[in-house]
Enzyme design. Structure first.
Site, PDB file in Angstrom:
ATOM      1  N   SER A 254      29.197  -7.405  14.919  1.00  0.00           N
ATOM      2  CA  SER A 254      28.472  -8.668  14.766  1.00  0.00           C
ATOM      3  C   SER A 254      29.164  -9.728  15.608  1.00  0.00           C
ATOM      4  O   SER A 254      30.177  -9.455  16.258  1.00  0.00           O
ATOM      5  CB  SER A 254      28.477  -9.095  13.298  1.00  0.00           C
ATOM      6  N   LYS A 255      28.598 -10.929  15.549  1.00  0.00           N
ATOM      7  CA  LYS A 255      29.141 -12.027  16.357  1.00  0.00           C
ATOM      8  C   LYS A 255      30.627 -12.264  16.086  1.00  0.00           C
ATOM      9  O   LYS A 255      31.352 -12.751  16.947  1.00  0.00           O
ATOM     10  CB  LYS A 255      28.369 -13.309  16.072  1.00  0.00           C
ATOM     11  N   ARG A 256      31.031 -11.941  14.867  1.00  0.00           N
ATOM     12  CA  ARG A 256      32.448 -12.120  14.521  1.00  0.00           C
ATOM     13  C   ARG A 256      33.366 -11.389  15.506  1.00  0.00           C
ATOM     14  O   ARG A 256      34.512 -11.748  15.692  1.00  0.00           O
ATOM     15  CB  ARG A 256      32.728 -11.522  13.127  1.00  0.00           C
ATOM     16  N   GLY A 258      33.050 -11.176  18.645  1.00  0.00           N
ATOM     17  CA  GLY A 258      32.993 -11.714  20.011  1.00  0.00           C
ATOM     18  C   GLY A 258      31.603 -11.498  20.587  1.00  0.00           C
ATOM     19  O   GLY A 258      30.636 -11.359  19.848  1.00  0.00           O
TER      20      GLY A 258
END
Ligand code: GLU
Length: 492
Positions: A254-256, A258
């Site tokens: 996920s965006k977490r 990067g």
């Protein structure tokens, strides 16, 4: 055998993510391997969340990856329209058919009622599913609900016994219990829009899709979809559910973790060939030893049999390494082409590049090619070749340009450059060697201050290449400017 027809069916509610791109790629490779057709269908029935801009981002991302579709937006085809929002009549028609044959019914339960019953099921330790309350409404009950102003949804009447088998080309046979795992799900919402599970079946059937290749997260939808195919008398396609992609910490990517969107990767300077090669290895592999695959090779070697059941881990460092490999393989002209938009955007190159400037740029790129990991790095690495207002890395300046004799050494090089018949190794090296004797220093003690003066930093291509590329005028001006700066800051 009939022609292979596969599709990529993104919902345009945001960027195209790594997982979606990998799904598109596997479909594309499968189609190309079998000489089949790759369809692009935009699943935009969620009007509140779908945007035209997001559709464009997806189309651009597929174009950047060079995953060309054969039918779909901008291409046409015999099975269009390829936007679900333009196919509402078709969904309506097939929902009506299900109503007619008694495999669907109107349901008047309100969200509040459904929620209350769900809570009761949870309390009783039962699985949460629609309890079939509106399956057998009498005409009077129906009229009463209508009179109350309730707007119904349409539910599919799912099978009440037995099991639904998914013969998955990746997962093998997966069995779902009809009683506990497939309830009477909604196929048309009260706003008149079809749900995903319904529209996808109508489309895949009418578009004659032979293989549905998609993420593992859709496996649990598959028994519902199979029941609809069968109820409508459609041929059931083959399914292949490909494994999820995890971040390094083994949670869903996920965006977490990067950058995860294809646009971001493009902006960071990943080459399409490297992205495609890397994405292909997320859940697929040919053998244990091969990592670098050209696109024709991927097409030749790709098969669903070699897709793994296990989740794949996204390793950005490996992607970065792979990108470097592909950058080094580019011809200078090819490197120029991919670097050009980045240099233009950063203002290093104008919109119209003259032949002389292009020539100069090719020489610059020849020096930088082995140092680039990302195409976007070219901007920082090449800046001082184009701009006199490059910044000094002050830490490096402190370390290298405050040594005793800096002023004398730079002055000496200034004079040597001024007098040299040509700025190349042949003419300058002997002069520099003279200088070493004069100052009692080693070559590095002479070259490093010159490098910092000319580039602002201590890493650059070979000093003679830098001198030659910059040319006499700029070299002299930069040495003078650096000395002024050092004096101004009282560093020497
Ligand atoms: N629009 C769906 C998605 O983006 C498509 C799923 C499918 O391939 O069936 O998840």
């Amino acid at each position: 055998m009939s022609t292979v027809r596969v599709r990529f069916a993104p919902s345009p509610t945001g960027d195209l993510h790594v997982g979606g791109a990998r799904t598109a790629l596997f479909n594309w490779l499968f189609a190309r391997h079998h000489g089949g057709v790759f369809v692009l269908r935009i699943e935009d029935t969620d009007a509140a969340r779908s945007t035209e801009a997001a559709t464009q981002v997806i189309l651009d991302a597929l174009e950047y990856l060079k995953l060309e579709w054969d039918e779909g937006p901008g291409k046409g085809g015999d099975f269009g329209p390829y936007y679900q929002s333009q196919r509402l009549d078709l969904y309506k028609q097939y929902a009506d058919r299900l109503l007619e044959i008694g495999r669907a019914y109107h349901c008047y339960c309100t969200p509040e009622e459904l929620d209350q019953r769900r809570q009761e099921q949870i309390k009783a330790g039962q699985s949460t599913r629609y309890d079939g309350r509106c399956r057998h409404l009498t005409d009077e009950e129906r009229q009463a609900f209508e009179a109350e102003g309730r707007v119904p949804v349409i539910r599919f009447k799912s099978l009440e016994e037995g099991e639904t088998k998914v013969e998955d080309l990746v997962r093998g046979t997966v069995i779902f219990d009809n009683v506990t795992q497939v309830d009477d799900f909604v196929i048309f919402k009260s706003d008149g829009m079809p749900t995903y599970n319904f529209a996808v079946v109508v489309d895949d059937a009418l578009m004659k899709i032979t293989h549905v290749i998609r993420g593992d997260d859709h496996l649990s939808n598959t028994p519902k979809q199979i029941q609809i195919y069968e109820a409508l008398g459609f041929a059931v396609p083959k399914f292949a559910h490909i494994p999820m992609i995890l971040g390094p910490d083994k949670s869903l990517l996920s965006k977490r973790h990067g950058a995860t969107s294809v646009t971001q990767f493009y902006e960071e300077g990943y080459l399409a060939e490297a992205m495609v090669n890397y994405l292909a290895l997320l859940g697929w592999g040919y053998d244990d030893s091969q990592t670098i695959f050209s696109i024709p090779e991927l097409i030749e070697k790709f098969s669903l049999e070699r897709v793994s059941k296990n989740p794949a881990v996204f390793d950005k460092q490996k992607l970065e390494w792979m990108n470097g490999v592909y950058i080094r393989e580019l011809t200078l002209e090819g490197l120029y082409e991919v670097c050009l938009p980045f240099c233009q955007k950063a203002g290093l190159l104008p919109e119209e590049v003259s032949p002389e400037l292009k020539d100069y740029t090719l020489r610059v790129l020849e020096q930088l090619q082995s140092r680039l990991k990302l195409v976007a790095d070219v901007v920082d690495l090449a800046r001082y070749f184009y701009r006199d207002d490059y910044e000094y890395n002050m830490e490096v300046v402190q370390k290298i340009l405050t040594k005793p004799q800096t002023e004398e050494i730079l002055g000496y090089v200034h004079a040597a450059v001024k007098d040299a018949p040509k700025l190349d190794e042949e003419h300058l090296k002997p002069q520099f060697q003279e200088g070493l004797k004069k100052f009692g220093i080693k070559m590095g003690d002479l070259i490093q201050p010159v490098r910092v003066a000319l580039t602002g930093t201590n890493v650059s291509p070979g000093i003679y290449d830098v001198l030659e590329l910059l040319g006499r005028e700029r070299v002299l001006a930069r040495i003078e400017h650096t000395l002024e700066m050092l004096k101004e800051k009282e560093l020497i």
